[in-house]
Design an enzyme around this catalytic site. Sequence first.
Site, PDB file in Angstrom:
ATOM      1  N   GLU A 150       0.848  -1.185   0.000  1.00  0.00           N
ATOM      2  CA  GLU A 150       0.000   0.000   0.000  1.00  0.00           C
ATOM      3  C   GLU A 150       0.885   1.237   0.000  1.00  0.00           C
ATOM      4  O   GLU A 150       1.752   1.398   0.860  1.00  0.00           O
ATOM      5  CB  GLU A 150      -0.965   0.042   1.178  1.00  0.00           C
ATOM      6  CG  GLU A 150      -1.893   1.251   1.100  1.00  0.00           C
ATOM      7  CD  GLU A 150      -3.134   1.161   1.967  1.00  0.00           C
ATOM      8  OE1 GLU A 150      -3.793   2.203   2.147  1.00  0.00           O
ATOM      9  OE2 GLU A 150      -3.448   0.056   2.461  1.00  0.00           O
ATOM     10  N   GLU A 184       4.774   5.413   3.524  1.00  0.00           N
ATOM     11  CA  GLU A 184       4.080   6.685   3.753  1.00  0.00           C
ATOM     12  C   GLU A 184       5.110   7.731   4.192  1.00  0.00           C
ATOM     13  O   GLU A 184       5.878   7.482   5.127  1.00  0.00           O
ATOM     14  CB  GLU A 184       3.011   6.498   4.851  1.00  0.00           C
ATOM     15  CG  GLU A 184       2.402   7.756   5.404  1.00  0.00           C
ATOM     16  CD  GLU A 184       1.670   8.570   4.369  1.00  0.00           C
ATOM     17  OE1 GLU A 184       1.990   9.770   4.225  1.00  0.00           O
ATOM     18  OE2 GLU A 184       0.771   8.007   3.696  1.00  0.00           O
ATOM     19  N   ASP A 211      -2.689  12.326  -3.159  1.00  0.00           N
ATOM     20  CA  ASP A 211      -2.804  13.778  -3.285  1.00  0.00           C
ATOM     21  C   ASP A 211      -3.021  14.114  -4.758  1.00  0.00           C
ATOM     22  O   ASP A 211      -2.202  13.766  -5.612  1.00  0.00           O
ATOM     23  CB  ASP A 211      -1.531  14.447  -2.776  1.00  0.00           C
ATOM     24  CG  ASP A 211      -1.701  15.947  -2.547  1.00  0.00           C
ATOM     25  OD1 ASP A 211      -2.443  16.575  -3.330  1.00  0.00           O
ATOM     26  OD2 ASP A 211      -1.099  16.481  -1.604  1.00  0.00           O
ATOM     27  N   LYS A 252      -3.934  21.587  -9.559  1.00  0.00           N
ATOM     28  CA  LYS A 252      -3.523  22.646 -10.485  1.00  0.00           C
ATOM     29  C   LYS A 252      -2.654  22.072 -11.600  1.00  0.00           C
ATOM     30  O   LYS A 252      -1.795  21.226 -11.358  1.00  0.00           O
ATOM     31  CB  LYS A 252      -2.770  23.739  -9.733  1.00  0.00           C
ATOM     32  CG  LYS A 252      -3.627  24.490  -8.732  1.00  0.00           C
ATOM     33  CD  LYS A 252      -2.854  25.586  -8.042  1.00  0.00           C
ATOM     34  CE  LYS A 252      -3.742  26.341  -7.039  1.00  0.00           C
ATOM     35  NZ  LYS A 252      -3.012  27.411  -6.344  1.00  0.00           N
ATOM     36  N   ASP A 289     -11.218  10.493  -5.624  1.00  0.00           N
ATOM     37  CA  ASP A 289     -12.506  11.193  -5.666  1.00  0.00           C
ATOM     38  C   ASP A 289     -12.323  12.576  -6.285  1.00  0.00           C
ATOM     39  O   ASP A 289     -13.107  13.490  -6.025  1.00  0.00           O
ATOM     40  CB  ASP A 289     -13.133  11.284  -4.276  1.00  0.00           C
ATOM     41  CG  ASP A 289     -12.239  11.959  -3.252  1.00  0.00           C
ATOM     42  OD1 ASP A 289     -11.120  12.389  -3.609  1.00  0.00           O
ATOM     43  OD2 ASP A 289     -12.648  12.069  -2.076  1.00  0.00           O
ATOM     44  N   ARG A 321     -11.869   7.071   7.273  1.00  0.00           N
ATOM     45  CA  ARG A 321     -12.445   8.348   7.697  1.00  0.00           C
ATOM     46  C   ARG A 321     -12.138   9.444   6.687  1.00  0.00           C
ATOM     47  O   ARG A 321     -12.965  10.324   6.437  1.00  0.00           O
ATOM     48  CB  ARG A 321     -11.917   8.722   9.079  1.00  0.00           C
ATOM     49  CG  ARG A 321     -12.594   7.973  10.214  1.00  0.00           C
ATOM     50  CD  ARG A 321     -11.944   8.229  11.551  1.00  0.00           C
ATOM     51  NE  ARG A 321     -10.649   7.566  11.637  1.00  0.00           N
ATOM     52  CZ  ARG A 321      -9.875   7.583  12.714  1.00  0.00           C
ATOM     53  NH1 ARG A 321     -10.252   8.262  13.792  1.00  0.00           N
ATOM     54  NH2 ARG A 321      -8.718   6.952  12.730  1.00  0.00           N
ATOM     55  N   TYR A 322     -10.952   9.391   6.091  1.00  0.00           N
ATOM     56  CA  TYR A 322     -10.603  10.390   5.067  1.00  0.00           C
ATOM     57  C   TYR A 322     -11.574  10.307   3.901  1.00  0.00           C
ATOM     58  O   TYR A 322     -12.102  11.329   3.441  1.00  0.00           O
ATOM     59  CB  TYR A 322      -9.164  10.168   4.586  1.00  0.00           C
ATOM     60  CG  TYR A 322      -8.772  11.118   3.473  1.00  0.00           C
ATOM     61  CD1 TYR A 322      -8.278  12.386   3.772  1.00  0.00           C
ATOM     62  CD2 TYR A 322      -8.907  10.756   2.137  1.00  0.00           C
ATOM     63  CE1 TYR A 322      -7.928  13.274   2.762  1.00  0.00           C
ATOM     64  CE2 TYR A 322      -8.570  11.637   1.122  1.00  0.00           C
ATOM     65  CZ  TYR A 322      -8.077  12.886   1.442  1.00  0.00           C
ATOM     66  OH  TYR A 322      -7.748  13.767   0.433  1.00  0.00           O
TER      67      TYR A 322
END
Length: 229
Positions: free
Chosen positions: A59, A84, A133, A137, A169, A208-209
């Site tokens: 992941e 991460e 992320d 832009k 999303d 939750r994010y």
Amino acid sequence: MSDAQNRQHRRLYGRAKGHALSARQQQLVDTMLPGVSWPDEGGVDPRSLLPGFDTHVLEIGFGAAEHLTGQAVRAPRTGFVGIEPFLNGVAKALAGIEEHGLSNVRVKRADARDEIERMPDASFDRIFLLFPDPWPKKRHAFRRFVQEDTAAQLARILKPGGRLRVATDVRIYADWALPLLLEAPGLDWQAEKADDWRIAPADHITTRYQSKHLGDIDPVFMDFERRAA
């Protein structure tokens, strides 16, 4: 430029650390992280990091680690590798590992691009890249994780028949990532109808994010399979 030089000149965009860690979180980073991480030099082979497991899963950018640790709880015979760069996310992963007594998870605070380049071909049965992320832009498009080279690397480290899931999303990210992944050598998109990417897969764990609905579209789930050579 060599791979080592390329890694040295890379820049990791975004935050590396948020609010101050709690005393307990800092203790986990100081004492637990060295035991579940791996060195900065040499190869990164999940079969060596997690020997004896039936399958191995990667992941990338696991955030608060709810999905990573949740999947590890569900599949105790699978070894999970998480990468991460955000320190607070790594601390949360360590807390989850401790809470659930997980022996099938290894995590590292690092730039996943660097770590993937050190991994052997056909290393993983599954790879997750969930809600990265989006850098919406246009001038920041080069910062997005999915690029031509990273898409090819993801395909390279998947086993034949292995699966890659990319979820987002944000429309601009979906429109950016899908063509690059479709062009990656060896990857086949598994969607046959709209519901295949509009509806969360049965094995997905909502975090939750994701539940905050910060994007501009409903989540899309792009599943790819690595075809046999």
